[in-house]
Design a protein around this motif. Sequence first.
Motif, mmCIF file in Angstrom:
data_model
loop_
_atom_site.group_PDB
_atom_site.id
_atom_site.type_symbol
_atom_site.label_atom_id
_atom_site.label_comp_id
_atom_site.label_asym_id
_atom_site.label_seq_id
_atom_site.Cartn_x
_atom_site.Cartn_y
_atom_site.Cartn_z
ATOM 1 N N ILE A 1 0.865 -1.177 0.000
ATOM 2 C CA ILE A 1 0.000 0.000 0.000
ATOM 3 C C ILE A 1 0.901 1.226 0.000
ATOM 4 O O ILE A 1 1.649 1.451 0.964
ATOM 5 C CB ILE A 1 -0.921 0.032 1.248
ATOM 6 C CG1 ILE A 1 -1.700 -1.284 1.391
ATOM 7 C CG2 ILE A 1 -1.862 1.231 1.160
ATOM 8 C CD1 ILE A 1 -2.588 -1.641 0.238
ATOM 9 N N VAL A 2 0.875 2.003 -1.070
ATOM 10 C CA VAL A 2 1.689 3.216 -1.142
ATOM 11 C C VAL A 2 1.022 4.283 -0.274
ATOM 12 O O VAL A 2 -0.135 4.651 -0.511
ATOM 13 C CB VAL A 2 1.839 3.696 -2.601
ATOM 14 C CG1 VAL A 2 2.612 5.017 -2.640
ATOM 15 C CG2 VAL A 2 2.543 2.634 -3.437
ATOM 16 N N VAL A 3 1.755 4.755 0.735
ATOM 17 C CA VAL A 3 1.215 5.732 1.681
ATOM 18 C C VAL A 3 2.022 7.016 1.539
ATOM 19 O O VAL A 3 3.240 7.021 1.749
ATOM 20 C CB VAL A 3 1.267 5.211 3.134
ATOM 21 C CG1 VAL A 3 0.635 6.231 4.082
ATOM 22 C CG2 VAL A 3 0.557 3.872 3.239
ATOM 23 N N VAL A 4 1.335 8.100 1.202
ATOM 24 C CA VAL A 4 1.979 9.350 0.814
ATOM 25 C C VAL A 4 1.766 10.432 1.866
ATOM 26 O O VAL A 4 0.622 10.736 2.228
ATOM 27 C CB VAL A 4 1.427 9.857 -0.530
ATOM 28 C CG1 VAL A 4 2.169 11.107 -0.966
ATOM 29 C CG2 VAL A 4 1.512 8.772 -1.594
ATOM 30 N N SER A 5 2.867 11.013 2.320
ATOM 31 C CA SER A 5 2.822 12.200 3.178
ATOM 32 C C SER A 5 3.209 13.406 2.338
ATOM 33 O O SER A 5 4.352 13.523 1.903
ATOM 34 C CB SER A 5 3.789 12.050 4.365
ATOM 35 O OG SER A 5 3.867 13.255 5.101
ATOM 36 N N ALA A 6 2.233 14.294 2.081
ATOM 37 C CA ALA A 6 2.474 15.446 1.204
ATOM 38 C C ALA A 6 2.012 16.746 1.855
ATOM 39 O O ALA A 6 1.587 17.678 1.170
ATOM 40 C CB ALA A 6 1.792 15.247 -0.136
ATOM 41 N N GLY A 7 2.058 16.796 3.176
ATOM 42 C CA GLY A 7 1.784 18.044 3.880
ATOM 43 C C GLY A 7 0.332 18.422 4.007
ATOM 44 O O GLY A 7 0.013 19.590 4.255
ATOM 45 N N GLU A 8 -0.583 17.454 3.842
ATOM 46 C CA GLU A 8 -2.017 17.736 3.951
ATOM 47 C C GLU A 8 -2.429 18.889 3.039
ATOM 48 O O GLU A 8 -3.197 19.772 3.413
ATOM 49 C CB GLU A 8 -2.413 18.022 5.402
ATOM 50 C CG GLU A 8 -2.191 16.832 6.322
ATOM 51 C CD GLU A 8 -2.707 17.054 7.729
ATOM 52 O OE1 GLU A 8 -3.098 18.201 8.041
ATOM 53 O OE2 GLU A 8 -2.723 16.095 8.505
ATOM 54 N N TYR A 9 -1.931 18.835 1.823
ATOM 55 C CA TYR A 9 -2.207 19.894 0.842
ATOM 56 C C TYR A 9 -3.354 19.444 -0.053
ATOM 57 O O TYR A 9 -3.211 18.541 -0.871
ATOM 58 C CB TYR A 9 -0.941 20.169 0.021
ATOM 59 C CG TYR A 9 -1.057 21.350 -0.904
ATOM 60 C CD1 TYR A 9 -0.914 22.653 -0.424
ATOM 61 C CD2 TYR A 9 -1.318 21.172 -2.257
ATOM 62 C CE1 TYR A 9 -1.020 23.737 -1.271
ATOM 63 C CE2 TYR A 9 -1.429 22.258 -3.117
ATOM 64 C CZ TYR A 9 -1.282 23.540 -2.621
ATOM 65 O OH TYR A 9 -1.394 24.625 -3.458
ATOM 66 N N GLU A 10 -4.500 20.100 0.090
ATOM 67 C CA GLU A 10 -5.713 19.665 -0.595
ATOM 68 C C GLU A 10 -5.777 20.088 -2.062
ATOM 69 O O GLU A 10 -6.421 19.425 -2.875
ATOM 70 C CB GLU A 10 -6.948 20.193 0.137
ATOM 71 C CG GLU A 10 -7.106 19.638 1.539
ATOM 72 C CD GLU A 10 -8.397 20.086 2.187
ATOM 73 O OE1 GLU A 10 -9.420 20.117 1.486
ATOM 74 O OE2 GLU A 10 -8.381 20.415 3.383
ATOM 75 N N GLU A 11 -5.115 21.189 -2.412
ATOM 76 C CA GLU A 11 -5.306 21.776 -3.743
ATOM 77 C C GLU A 11 -4.310 21.231 -4.769
ATOM 78 O O GLU A 11 -3.565 21.982 -5.415
ATOM 79 C CB GLU A 11 -5.204 23.296 -3.641
ATOM 80 C CG GLU A 11 -6.346 23.922 -2.851
ATOM 81 C CD GLU A 11 -7.700 23.639 -3.491
ATOM 82 O OE1 GLU A 11 -7.843 23.829 -4.713
ATOM 83 O OE2 GLU A 11 -8.618 23.228 -2.763
ATOM 84 N N ALA A 12 -4.292 19.908 -4.912
ATOM 85 C CA ALA A 12 -3.456 19.277 -5.926
ATOM 86 C C ALA A 12 -4.041 17.915 -6.281
ATOM 87 O O ALA A 12 -4.486 17.181 -5.401
ATOM 88 C CB ALA A 12 -2.021 19.119 -5.431
ATOM 89 N N GLY A 13 -4.020 17.605 -7.555
ATOM 90 C CA GLY A 13 -4.430 16.275 -8.008
ATOM 91 C C GLY A 13 -3.193 15.472 -8.368
ATOM 92 O O GLY A 13 -2.795 15.399 -9.526
ATOM 93 N N SER A 14 -2.576 14.862 -7.368
ATOM 94 C CA SER A 14 -1.253 14.257 -7.551
ATOM 95 C C SER A 14 -1.292 12.838 -8.096
ATOM 96 O O SER A 14 -0.256 12.252 -8.401
ATOM 97 C CB SER A 14 -0.496 14.255 -6.220
ATOM 98 O OG SER A 14 -1.162 13.425 -5.276
#
Length: 224
Positions: A79-92
């Motif tokens: 399971i790829v688990v991503v920490s990206a700073g709780e940034y909502e305004e991106a479709g990564s």
Amino acid sequence: MTHIKDIAERPSKADIDALSKFSPATIHEAQGRRGALSSRLKPVDYRMKLCGPAFTVKCAPRDNIMLQLAINYAKPGDIVVVSAGEYEEAGSFGDVLANACLAKGIGGLVTDTGVRDTLQLRELGFPVFSLSVCIKGTVKETIAAVNDQIIVGGEIINPGDIVIGDADGLVVVRREEAQEVARLSQARDDAEAGYIEAYKQGKTVIEVSKLEPVLKAKGLIVAG
């Protein structure tokens, strides 16, 4: 600094299978009400479920280069688990990367940022849990780390911890605690099945939950 590492110690298939039988809510309660990720993280489709070892990755906000590297190096069932700073305004993450995950047999994605192409993700059936849905694109610039300890949804997640998710949310179980948590979860399920059967036999909520002494001690007064 080493940027790309594998999971140092993976949980056994038997431990993953044992936990996959239980809901995240049951597991959370069974392990002492620990491990629940933020309720803001939800699947893009209520039918989606996942259970497997966390393959962790840190990403800069609105930057998915490390996510793509994590997908490249993850193994089947991870399971790829991503920490990206709780940034909502991106479709990564979207349907293209979901197809890459499916081709590798990856077990799902959990991210504290946004995803897009949700109609296609539902059709593909690849389990995706995210903080938001957002159409805004990302860059590929910042090198970070794969398989370090991260924080996602307010919980510390180590590489190899077991992540379980369903329509209600997500929970994390420490790899070394998996067998005991599975045992406790089974005991809780068995107890709840007993409560349901008692209701069917005509018992009241007060009787089944043994509330009478608690209510008496708190001075409950019932009119009439």
